[in-house]
Design a protein around this motif. Sequence first.
Motif, PDB file in Angstrom:
ATOM      1  N   LEU A  32     -13.530 -96.165 -12.668  1.00 22.66           N
ATOM      2  CA  LEU A  32     -14.792 -95.606 -12.178  1.00 22.66           C
ATOM      3  C   LEU A  32     -15.000 -94.146 -12.573  1.00 22.66           C
ATOM      4  O   LEU A  32     -16.112 -93.632 -12.456  1.00 22.66           O
ATOM      5  N   THR A  33     -13.974 -93.485 -13.055  1.00 19.87           N
ATOM      6  CA  THR A  33     -14.129 -92.100 -13.515  1.00 19.87           C
ATOM      7  C   THR A  33     -14.593 -92.021 -14.962  1.00 19.87           C
ATOM      8  O   THR A  33     -14.883 -90.934 -15.444  1.00 19.87           O
ATOM      9  N   ILE A  34     -14.689 -93.140 -15.652  1.00 26.13           N
ATOM     10  CA  ILE A  34     -15.096 -93.157 -17.060  1.00 26.13           C
ATOM     11  C   ILE A  34     -16.621 -93.098 -17.111  1.00 26.13           C
ATOM     12  O   ILE A  34     -17.298 -94.068 -16.757  1.00 26.13           O
ATOM     13  N   PRO A  35     -17.185 -91.967 -17.537  1.00 22.61           N
ATOM     14  CA  PRO A  35     -18.639 -91.800 -17.461  1.00 22.61           C
ATOM     15  C   PRO A  35     -19.421 -92.744 -18.382  1.00 22.61           C
ATOM     16  O   PRO A  35     -20.588 -93.031 -18.112  1.00 22.61           O
ATOM     17  N   GLU A  36     -18.808 -93.215 -19.427  1.00 26.37           N
ATOM     18  CA  GLU A  36     -19.523 -94.081 -20.376  1.00 26.37           C
ATOM     19  C   GLU A  36     -19.768 -95.493 -19.850  1.00 26.37           C
ATOM     20  O   GLU A  36     -20.554 -96.234 -20.423  1.00 26.37           O
ATOM     21  N   ILE A  37     -19.110 -95.877 -18.786  1.00 30.91           N
ATOM     22  CA  ILE A  37     -19.309 -97.208 -18.217  1.00 30.91           C
ATOM     23  C   ILE A  37     -20.517 -97.164 -17.287  1.00 30.91           C
ATOM     24  O   ILE A  37     -20.565 -96.387 -16.344  1.00 30.91           O
ATOM     25  N   ASP A  38     -21.491 -98.023 -17.590  1.00 24.70           N
ATOM     26  CA  ASP A  38     -22.738 -98.035 -16.826  1.00 24.70           C
ATOM     27  C   ASP A  38     -22.760 -99.098 -15.730  1.00 24.70           C
ATOM     28  O   ASP A  38     -23.275 -98.874 -14.647  1.00 24.70           O
ATOM     29  N   VAL A  39     -22.251-100.278 -16.046  1.00 27.13           N
ATOM     30  CA  VAL A  39     -22.334-101.426 -15.151  1.00 27.13           C
ATOM     31  C   VAL A  39     -20.988-102.132 -15.142  1.00 27.13           C
ATOM     32  O   VAL A  39     -20.323-102.231 -16.180  1.00 27.13           O
ATOM     33  N   LEU A  40     -20.595-102.623 -13.992  1.00 26.40           N
ATOM     34  CA  LEU A  40     -19.378-103.435 -13.896  1.00 26.40           C
ATOM     35  C   LEU A  40     -19.782-104.852 -13.529  1.00 26.40           C
ATOM     36  O   LEU A  40     -20.550-105.061 -12.587  1.00 26.40           O
ATOM     37  N   LEU A  41     -19.292-105.781 -14.292  1.00 23.43           N
ATOM     38  CA  LEU A  41     -19.601-107.195 -14.102  1.00 23.43           C
ATOM     39  C   LEU A  41     -18.385-107.856 -13.466  1.00 23.43           C
ATOM     40  O   LEU A  41     -17.290-107.842 -14.036  1.00 23.43           O
ATOM     41  N   LEU A  42     -18.565-108.399 -12.271  1.00 23.68           N
ATOM     42  CA  LEU A  42     -17.458-109.009 -11.546  1.00 23.68           C
ATOM     43  C   LEU A  42     -17.327-110.480 -11.928  1.00 23.68           C
ATOM     44  O   LEU A  42     -18.317-111.195 -12.013  1.00 23.68           O
ATOM     45  N   GLY A  43     -16.092-110.911 -12.139  1.00 23.55           N
ATOM     46  CA  GLY A  43     -15.813-112.302 -12.461  1.00 23.55           C
ATOM     47  C   GLY A  43     -14.977-112.928 -11.358  1.00 23.55           C
ATOM     48  O   GLY A  43     -13.746-112.903 -11.409  1.00 23.55           O
ATOM     49  N   PRO A  44     -15.613-113.484 -10.317  1.00 23.44           N
ATOM     50  CA  PRO A  44     -14.870-113.971  -9.156  1.00 23.44           C
ATOM     51  C   PRO A  44     -13.921-115.129  -9.453  1.00 23.44           C
ATOM     52  O   PRO A  44     -12.861-115.204  -8.840  1.00 23.44           O
ATOM     53  N   CYS A  45     -14.270-116.010 -10.354  1.00 21.71           N
ATOM     54  CA  CYS A  45     -13.381-117.149 -10.642  1.00 21.71           C
ATOM     55  C   CYS A  45     -12.104-116.686 -11.329  1.00 21.71           C
ATOM     56  O   CYS A  45     -11.006-117.097 -10.944  1.00 21.71           O
ATOM     57  N   ASP A  46     -12.258-115.849 -12.354  1.00 21.65           N
ATOM     58  CA  ASP A  46     -11.067-115.334 -13.032  1.00 21.65           C
ATOM     59  C   ASP A  46     -10.257-114.417 -12.117  1.00 21.65           C
ATOM     60  O   ASP A  46      -9.025-114.418 -12.152  1.00 21.65           O
ATOM     61  N   LEU A  47     -10.952-113.622 -11.308  1.00 27.01           N
ATOM     62  CA  LEU A  47     -10.252-112.773 -10.349  1.00 27.01           C
ATOM     63  C   LEU A  47      -9.422-113.619  -9.398  1.00 27.01           C
ATOM     64  O   LEU A  47      -8.235-113.338  -9.169  1.00 27.01           O
ATOM     65  N   ALA A  48     -10.017-114.666  -8.852  1.00 29.69           N
ATOM     66  CA  ALA A  48      -9.289-115.546  -7.930  1.00 29.69           C
ATOM     67  C   ALA A  48      -8.067-116.144  -8.614  1.00 29.69           C
ATOM     68  O   ALA A  48      -6.976-116.187  -8.029  1.00 29.69           O
ATOM     69  N   ALA A  49      -8.229-116.591  -9.853  1.00 25.85           N
ATOM     70  CA  ALA A  49      -7.100-117.169 -10.591  1.00 25.85           C
ATOM     71  C   ALA A  49      -5.986-116.143 -10.774  1.00 25.85           C
ATOM     72  O   ALA A  49      -4.801-116.466 -10.634  1.00 25.85           O
ATOM     73  N   SER A  50      -6.363-114.896 -11.058  1.00 28.20           N
ATOM     74  CA  SER A  50      -5.350-113.853 -11.247  1.00 28.20           C
ATOM     75  C   SER A  50      -4.632-113.507  -9.949  1.00 28.20           C
ATOM     76  O   SER A  50      -3.569-112.900  -9.965  1.00 28.20           O
ATOM     77  N   MET A  51      -5.223-113.915  -8.827  1.00 27.13           N
ATOM     78  CA  MET A  51      -4.608-113.703  -7.515  1.00 27.13           C
ATOM     79  C   MET A  51      -3.835-114.938  -7.059  1.00 27.13           C
ATOM     80  O   MET A  51      -3.394-115.011  -5.919  1.00 27.13           O
ATOM     81  N   GLY A  52      -3.706-115.931  -7.959  1.00 29.75           N
ATOM     82  CA  GLY A  52      -2.985-117.151  -7.619  1.00 29.75           C
ATOM     83  C   GLY A  52      -3.812-118.134  -6.814  1.00 29.75           C
ATOM     84  O   GLY A  52      -3.274-119.021  -6.154  1.00 29.75           O
ATOM     85  N   LYS A  53      -5.135-117.989  -6.858  1.00 29.79           N
ATOM     86  CA  LYS A  53      -6.027-118.837  -6.069  1.00 29.79           C
ATOM     87  C   LYS A  53      -7.031-119.528  -6.999  1.00 29.79           C
ATOM     88  O   LYS A  53      -8.246-119.408  -6.840  1.00 29.79           O
ATOM     89  N   ILE A  54      -6.516-120.262  -7.965  1.00 30.03           N
ATOM     90  CA  ILE A  54      -7.352-120.919  -8.975  1.00 30.03           C
ATOM     91  C   ILE A  54      -8.395-121.810  -8.302  1.00 30.03           C
ATOM     92  O   ILE A  54      -8.075-122.653  -7.461  1.00 30.03           O
ATOM     93  N   GLY A  55      -9.652-121.614  -8.694  1.00 29.67           N
ATOM     94  CA  GLY A  55     -10.747-122.417  -8.161  1.00 29.67           C
ATOM     95  C   GLY A  55     -11.178-122.055  -6.758  1.00 29.67           C
ATOM     96  O   GLY A  55     -12.037-122.712  -6.182  1.00 29.67           O
ATOM     97  N   CYS A  56     -10.617-121.010  -6.206  1.00 36.34           N
ATOM     98  CA  CYS A  56     -10.905-120.645  -4.805  1.00 36.34           C
ATOM     99  C   CYS A  56     -11.576-119.285  -4.714  1.00 36.34           C
ATOM    100  O   CYS A  56     -11.165-118.419  -3.943  1.00 36.34           O
ATOM    101  N   TRP A  57     -12.646-119.088  -5.494  1.00 28.41           N
ATOM    102  CA  TRP A  57     -13.319-117.799  -5.493  1.00 28.41           C
ATOM    103  C   TRP A  57     -13.923-117.465  -4.134  1.00 28.41           C
ATOM    104  O   TRP A  57     -14.209-116.320  -3.845  1.00 28.41           O
ATOM    105  N   ASP A  58     -14.098-118.483  -3.289  1.00 25.19           N
ATOM    106  CA  ASP A  58     -14.667-118.224  -1.966  1.00 25.19           C
ATOM    107  C   ASP A  58     -13.599-118.020  -0.891  1.00 25.19           C
ATOM    108  O   ASP A  58     -13.914-117.891   0.288  1.00 25.19           O
ATOM    109  N   ASP A  59     -12.334-117.936  -1.299  1.00 18.82           N
ATOM    110  CA  ASP A  59     -11.228-117.659  -0.387  1.00 18.82           C
ATOM    111  C   ASP A  59     -11.459-116.302   0.292  1.00 18.82           C
ATOM    112  O   ASP A  59     -11.978-115.365  -0.319  1.00 18.82           O
ATOM    113  N   SER A  60     -11.086-116.189   1.547  1.00 17.90           N
ATOM    114  CA  SER A  60     -11.356-114.956   2.301  1.00 17.90           C
ATOM    115  C   SER A  60     -10.677-113.733   1.688  1.00 17.90           C
ATOM    116  O   SER A  60     -11.253-112.639   1.693  1.00 17.90           O
ATOM    117  N   GLU A  61      -9.482-113.882   1.152  1.00 18.20           N
ATOM    118  CA  GLU A  61      -8.800-112.746   0.523  1.00 18.20           C
ATOM    119  C   GLU A  61      -9.534-112.308  -0.747  1.00 18.20           C
ATOM    120  O   GLU A  61      -9.704-111.107  -0.991  1.00 18.20           O
TER     121      GLU A  61
END
Length: 91
Positions: A32-61
């Motif tokens: 977030l300190t990098i001024p050249e970045i304008d927009v951040l695009l969130l990827g909930p499915c891949d994020l969930a998978a990286s947290m060991g929760k494949i297919g569970c993007w709606d998991d509370s954690e």
Amino acid sequence: MPIQEYLAQYDELVRILQIEHIDAVRDLDRILTIPEIDVLLLGPCDLAASMGKIGCWDDSEVQQVLDDVCRKIRAAGKSWECPMGRATARC
């Protein structure tokens, strides 16, 4: 209009960075300190998978991580988007 003439009208770029892994979340404060970045695009499915929760993007954690990420992005004065809609990020 020739393509070069068309492109010459636009001298600004929008830089979009994807946040799709828990490692990126852990590094978010630095990102977030990098001024050249304008927009951040969130990827909930891949994020969930990286947290060991494949297919569970709606998991509370996963949802809590997304909420925290959105709050940090907003506090930094940047924009965010989530291709799966606002339901995946409640802030």
